[in-house]
Design a protein around this motif. Structure first.
Motif, PDB file in Angstrom:
ATOM      1  N   VAL A  18       0.832  -1.199   0.000  1.00  0.00           N
ATOM      2  CA  VAL A  18       0.000   0.000   0.000  1.00  0.00           C
ATOM      3  C   VAL A  18       0.867   1.250   0.000  1.00  0.00           C
ATOM      4  CG1 VAL A  18      -1.987  -1.066   1.110  1.00  0.00           C
ATOM      5  CG2 VAL A  18      -0.213  -0.078   2.519  1.00  0.00           C
ATOM      6  N   LEU A  19       0.330   2.331  -0.540  1.00  0.00           N
ATOM      7  CA  LEU A  19       1.017   3.618  -0.584  1.00  0.00           C
ATOM      8  C   LEU A  19       0.632   4.417   0.651  1.00  0.00           C
ATOM      9  CD1 LEU A  19       2.752   5.571  -2.309  1.00  0.00           C
ATOM     10  CD2 LEU A  19       0.615   6.468  -3.185  1.00  0.00           C
ATOM     11  N   MET A  20       1.634   4.849   1.408  1.00  0.00           N
ATOM     12  CA  MET A  20       1.421   5.662   2.601  1.00  0.00           C
ATOM     13  C   MET A  20       1.812   7.097   2.281  1.00  0.00           C
ATOM     14  SD  MET A  20       0.480   3.252   4.622  1.00  0.00           S
ATOM     15  CE  MET A  20       0.408   4.115   6.167  1.00  0.00           C
ATOM     16  N   GLU A  34      -1.310  -7.062   5.737  1.00  0.00           N
ATOM     17  CA  GLU A  34      -2.198  -8.170   5.425  1.00  0.00           C
ATOM     18  C   GLU A  34      -3.452  -7.639   4.741  1.00  0.00           C
ATOM     19  OE1 GLU A  34      -3.107 -10.658   8.701  1.00  0.00           O
ATOM     20  OE2 GLU A  34      -1.019 -11.177   9.074  1.00  0.00           O
ATOM     21  N   ARG A  35      -4.000  -8.436   3.836  1.00  0.00           N
ATOM     22  CA  ARG A  35      -5.176  -8.022   3.069  1.00  0.00           C
ATOM     23  C   ARG A  35      -6.380  -7.740   3.978  1.00  0.00           C
ATOM     24  NH1 ARG A  35      -6.658  -8.326  -2.126  1.00  0.00           N
ATOM     25  NH2 ARG A  35      -4.824  -9.515  -2.692  1.00  0.00           N
ATOM     26  N   LEU A  36      -6.582  -8.542   5.006  1.00  0.00           N
ATOM     27  CA  LEU A  36      -7.767  -8.419   5.849  1.00  0.00           C
ATOM     28  C   LEU A  36      -7.596  -7.437   7.007  1.00  0.00           C
ATOM     29  CD1 LEU A  36      -8.773 -12.187   6.007  1.00  0.00           C
ATOM     30  CD2 LEU A  36      -9.661 -10.398   4.501  1.00  0.00           C
ATOM     31  N   ALA A  37      -6.412  -6.888   7.188  1.00  0.00           N
ATOM     32  CA  ALA A  37      -6.150  -5.961   8.291  1.00  0.00           C
ATOM     33  C   ALA A  37      -6.780  -4.593   8.011  1.00  0.00           C
ATOM     34  CB  ALA A  37      -4.652  -5.808   8.499  1.00  0.00           C
ATOM     35  N   ASP A  38      -6.909  -3.797   9.071  1.00  0.00           N
ATOM     36  CA  ASP A  38      -7.418  -2.427   8.925  1.00  0.00           C
ATOM     37  C   ASP A  38      -6.405  -1.574   8.181  1.00  0.00           C
ATOM     38  OD1 ASP A  38      -9.674  -3.090  10.359  1.00  0.00           O
ATOM     39  OD2 ASP A  38      -8.809  -2.451  12.269  1.00  0.00           O
ATOM     40  N   LYS A  39      -6.853  -0.407   7.711  1.00  0.00           N
ATOM     41  CA  LYS A  39      -5.941   0.516   7.029  1.00  0.00           C
ATOM     42  C   LYS A  39      -4.875   0.993   8.006  1.00  0.00           C
ATOM     43  CE  LYS A  39      -8.724   2.204   3.279  1.00  0.00           C
ATOM     44  NZ  LYS A  39      -9.066   3.386   2.492  1.00  0.00           N
ATOM     45  N   LEU A  40      -3.659   1.198   7.483  1.00  0.00           N
ATOM     46  CA  LEU A  40      -2.530   1.576   8.321  1.00  0.00           C
ATOM     47  C   LEU A  40      -2.501   3.075   8.625  1.00  0.00           C
ATOM     48  CD1 LEU A  40       0.431  -0.414   6.743  1.00  0.00           C
ATOM     49  CD2 LEU A  40      -0.696  -0.854   8.903  1.00  0.00           C
ATOM     50  N   GLU A  41      -2.064   3.398   9.818  1.00  0.00           N
ATOM     51  CA  GLU A  41      -1.737   4.763  10.244  1.00  0.00           C
ATOM     52  C   GLU A  41      -0.583   4.644  11.217  1.00  0.00           C
ATOM     53  OE1 GLU A  41      -4.848   7.019  11.995  1.00  0.00           O
ATOM     54  OE2 GLU A  41      -6.037   7.099  10.182  1.00  0.00           O
ATOM     55  N   ASP A  52       8.768  14.262  12.996  1.00  0.00           N
ATOM     56  CA  ASP A  52       7.860  13.125  12.932  1.00  0.00           C
ATOM     57  C   ASP A  52       6.505  13.599  12.419  1.00  0.00           C
ATOM     58  OD1 ASP A  52       9.708  11.343  13.830  1.00  0.00           O
ATOM     59  OD2 ASP A  52       9.054  11.411  15.919  1.00  0.00           O
ATOM     60  N   SER A  53       5.861  12.758  11.632  1.00  0.00           N
ATOM     61  CA  SER A  53       4.588  13.117  11.026  1.00  0.00           C
ATOM     62  C   SER A  53       3.688  11.891  10.950  1.00  0.00           C
ATOM     63  CB  SER A  53       4.829  13.683   9.623  1.00  0.00           C
ATOM     64  OG  SER A  53       3.602  13.886   8.970  1.00  0.00           O
ATOM     65  N   LEU A  54       2.390  12.115  10.887  1.00  0.00           N
ATOM     66  CA  LEU A  54       1.415  11.038  10.740  1.00  0.00           C
ATOM     67  C   LEU A  54       1.331  10.619   9.280  1.00  0.00           C
ATOM     68  CD1 LEU A  54      -0.883   9.305  11.994  1.00  0.00           C
ATOM     69  CD2 LEU A  54      -2.425  11.165  11.394  1.00  0.00           C
ATOM     70  N   TYR A  55       1.421   9.324   9.031  1.00  0.00           N
ATOM     71  CA  TYR A  55       1.270   8.761   7.689  1.00  0.00           C
ATOM     72  C   TYR A  55      -0.024   7.961   7.643  1.00  0.00           C
ATOM     73  CZ  TYR A  55       5.989   9.896   6.115  1.00  0.00           C
ATOM     74  OH  TYR A  55       7.126  10.559   5.711  1.00  0.00           O
ATOM     75  N   LYS A  56      -0.809   8.150   6.574  1.00  0.00           N
ATOM     76  CA  LYS A  56      -2.056   7.410   6.393  1.00  0.00           C
ATOM     77  C   LYS A  56      -2.013   6.650   5.072  1.00  0.00           C
ATOM     78  CE  LYS A  56      -5.287  10.140   9.077  1.00  0.00           C
ATOM     79  NZ  LYS A  56      -6.617  10.738   9.086  1.00  0.00           N
ATOM     80  N   GLU A  57      -2.709   5.530   5.044  1.00  0.00           N
ATOM     81  CA  GLU A  57      -2.768   4.720   3.833  1.00  0.00           C
ATOM     82  C   GLU A  57      -3.623   5.419   2.790  1.00  0.00           C
ATOM     83  OE1 GLU A  57      -4.662   0.460   2.524  1.00  0.00           O
ATOM     84  OE2 GLU A  57      -3.744   0.611   4.502  1.00  0.00           O
ATOM     85  N   ARG A  58      -3.114   5.513   1.557  1.00  0.00           N
ATOM     86  CA  ARG A  58      -3.842   6.172   0.473  1.00  0.00           C
ATOM     87  C   ARG A  58      -4.463   5.184  -0.492  1.00  0.00           C
ATOM     88  NH1 ARG A  58      -5.570  10.038   2.733  1.00  0.00           N
ATOM     89  NH2 ARG A  58      -4.090  11.594   3.411  1.00  0.00           N
ATOM     90  N   LYS A  59      -3.663   4.227  -1.014  1.00  0.00           N
ATOM     91  CA  LYS A  59      -4.228   3.289  -1.968  1.00  0.00           C
ATOM     92  C   LYS A  59      -3.410   2.012  -2.047  1.00  0.00           C
ATOM     93  CE  LYS A  59      -1.964   4.984  -6.143  1.00  0.00           C
ATOM     94  NZ  LYS A  59      -2.161   5.425  -7.516  1.00  0.00           N
ATOM     95  N   LYS A  60      -4.030   0.970  -2.593  1.00  0.00           N
ATOM     96  CA  LYS A  60      -3.378  -0.317  -2.789  1.00  0.00           C
ATOM     97  C   LYS A  60      -2.524  -0.232  -4.047  1.00  0.00           C
ATOM     98  CE  LYS A  60      -4.338  -4.912  -4.303  1.00  0.00           C
ATOM     99  NZ  LYS A  60      -5.219  -5.684  -5.110  1.00  0.00           N
ATOM    100  N   ILE A  61      -1.296  -0.758  -3.970  1.00  0.00           N
ATOM    101  CA  ILE A  61      -0.400  -0.751  -5.122  1.00  0.00           C
ATOM    102  C   ILE A  61      -0.466  -2.094  -5.847  1.00  0.00           C
ATOM    103  CG2 ILE A  61       1.988  -0.515  -5.884  1.00  0.00           C
ATOM    104  CD1 ILE A  61       0.888   2.055  -4.824  1.00  0.00           C
ATOM    105  N   ARG A  62      -0.240  -3.184  -5.111  1.00  0.00           N
ATOM    106  CA  ARG A  62      -0.236  -4.508  -5.731  1.00  0.00           C
ATOM    107  C   ARG A  62      -0.325  -5.600  -4.680  1.00  0.00           C
ATOM    108  NH1 ARG A  62       5.655  -6.558  -7.183  1.00  0.00           N
ATOM    109  NH2 ARG A  62       4.280  -8.213  -7.831  1.00  0.00           N
ATOM    110  N   SER A  63      -0.588  -6.817  -5.119  1.00  0.00           N
ATOM    111  CA  SER A  63      -0.601  -7.983  -4.238  1.00  0.00           C
ATOM    112  C   SER A  63       0.816  -8.547  -4.133  1.00  0.00           C
ATOM    113  CB  SER A  63      -1.520  -9.050  -4.798  1.00  0.00           C
ATOM    114  OG  SER A  63      -2.841  -8.578  -4.836  1.00  0.00           O
ATOM    115  N   ILE A  64       1.107  -9.167  -3.005  1.00  0.00           N
ATOM    116  CA  ILE A  64       2.425  -9.734  -2.769  1.00  0.00           C
ATOM    117  C   ILE A  64       2.257 -11.245  -2.550  1.00  0.00           C
ATOM    118  CG2 ILE A  64       4.441  -9.747  -1.243  1.00  0.00           C
ATOM    119  CD1 ILE A  64       4.126  -7.138  -2.656  1.00  0.00           C
TER     120      ILE A  64
END
Length: 67
Positions: A18-20, A34-41, A52-64
């Motif tokens: 995912v892109l942060m 993980e695919r089933l996990a909540d979005k990252l922050e 230091d700064s807060l990073y939030k998940e923006r979009k899915k890039i690819r499957s691994i």
């Protein structure tokens, strides 16, 4: 075509990349989750603002593939 090929579905991978993005400056980085996990922050050092700064998940890039 065999009947077994029709009935079997392709298994999805368990991990995705995912892109942060920094909330403050827009600096971007990639993480794997993980695919089933909540979005990252998370809080991480942002090189654009040198703090230091807060990073939030923006979009899915690819499957691994998990091996």
């Amino acid at each position: 075509m065999f009947l077994t090929n029709v009935l079997l579905k392709k298994a999805k991978s368990k991990m995705i990349m995912v892109l942060m993005e920094s909330v403050v400056s827009g600096h971007q980085c990639m993480k794997i989750r993980e695919r089933l996990a909540d979005k990252l922050e998370f809080i991480r050092f942002d090189p654009y603002i040198q703090q230091d700064s807060l990073y939030k998940e923006r979009k899915k890039i690819r499957s691994i593939k998990s091996s």
